[in-house]
Design an enzyme around this catalytic site. Sequence first.
Site, PDB file in Angstrom:
ATOM      1  N   HIS A 104       1.160  -1.542  -0.289  1.00  0.00           N
ATOM      2  CA  HIS A 104       0.022  -0.291   0.002  1.00  0.00           C
ATOM      3  C   HIS A 104       0.721   1.354  -0.017  1.00  0.00           C
ATOM      4  CE1 HIS A 104       0.931   1.087   4.648  1.00  0.00           C
ATOM      5  NE2 HIS A 104       0.750  -0.790   4.776  1.00  0.00           N
ATOM      6  N   ASP A 105       0.340   2.482  -0.593  1.00  0.00           N
ATOM      7  CA  ASP A 105       1.193   3.768  -0.467  1.00  0.00           C
ATOM      8  C   ASP A 105       2.222   3.028  -0.946  1.00  0.00           C
ATOM      9  OD1 ASP A 105      -0.438   5.115   0.636  1.00  0.00           O
ATOM     10  OD2 ASP A 105      -0.573   3.484   1.652  1.00  0.00           O
ATOM     11  N   GLY A 122       4.987  -1.266   2.617  1.00  0.00           N
ATOM     12  CA  GLY A 122       3.826  -0.151   2.021  1.00  0.00           C
ATOM     13  C   GLY A 122       5.094   1.162   1.983  1.00  0.00           C
TER      14      GLY A 122
END
Length: 254
Positions: A104-105, A122
């Site tokens: 994520h991200d 992440g």
Amino acid sequence: MKQSIHPTAIVEPGAQLGEGCVIHAGAIIRSGAVLAERVAVHPYAVVGGDPQVLRFDPAIPTGVKVGAGTIVREYSTINRSTEKGLHTVVGSNCLLMACSHVGHDAVVGDSVVLANAVLLAGHVSVGDHAVLGGGSAYHQFCRVGEGAIVGGLARITRDIPPFVMAAERDEVAGLNLVGLRRRGVPREAIVELKEAFRLVYFRNGNIREIAARELAAGTFKSAEALRFLEFMTAGKRGIAGSRRPGASDGEGSE
């Protein structure tokens, strides 16, 4: 150029596919995923799955963006962002080999290769033209600079500067000269990069402070050498050190 979606693939409502996308059997494109033109997603890959964060609320609207011409091979996963309205990003003309993971991200640049089973946690960022070896793993918030090459099974917990070779646990082995030449980087820029590398890594002291001093001195003129030094002055983690005995190892650069 028509899209091709296999009958057993799943493309959820709210996903966007550009012209010429190919979604193979069993692949899943989740709501909020945005694929540019000519993206290929191979069997059983998942683009836009929920982030692997215990307290994440699946109702938060986030997504994934994948650039034109990128290939996502079998069983790879790209998780969506944790932040409302934001996206995990994979650039154009990338190759994500089988079983690779983009957390994520994360932000992956253009023309990046993630070999089999590469694991990006992440908030990792990867610069353009980087090549990450099979089975290498990257701690959250790490940065990998443009044009870097990382060996297979490496454990990366510090930032890897642009244009270098790295391996093992946060060990910088030298400049990625083959990659620089293949990209047509001018000889004068390579000479400056060699000198900048020597000054940063073969002096005792704090890597970030040394890089900042060299930038302030204005000695280097090539865009590549300047980006190499500028990279050192940013980031949330330490800078990977050199293998060379007695060289600066990035300590104190947090």
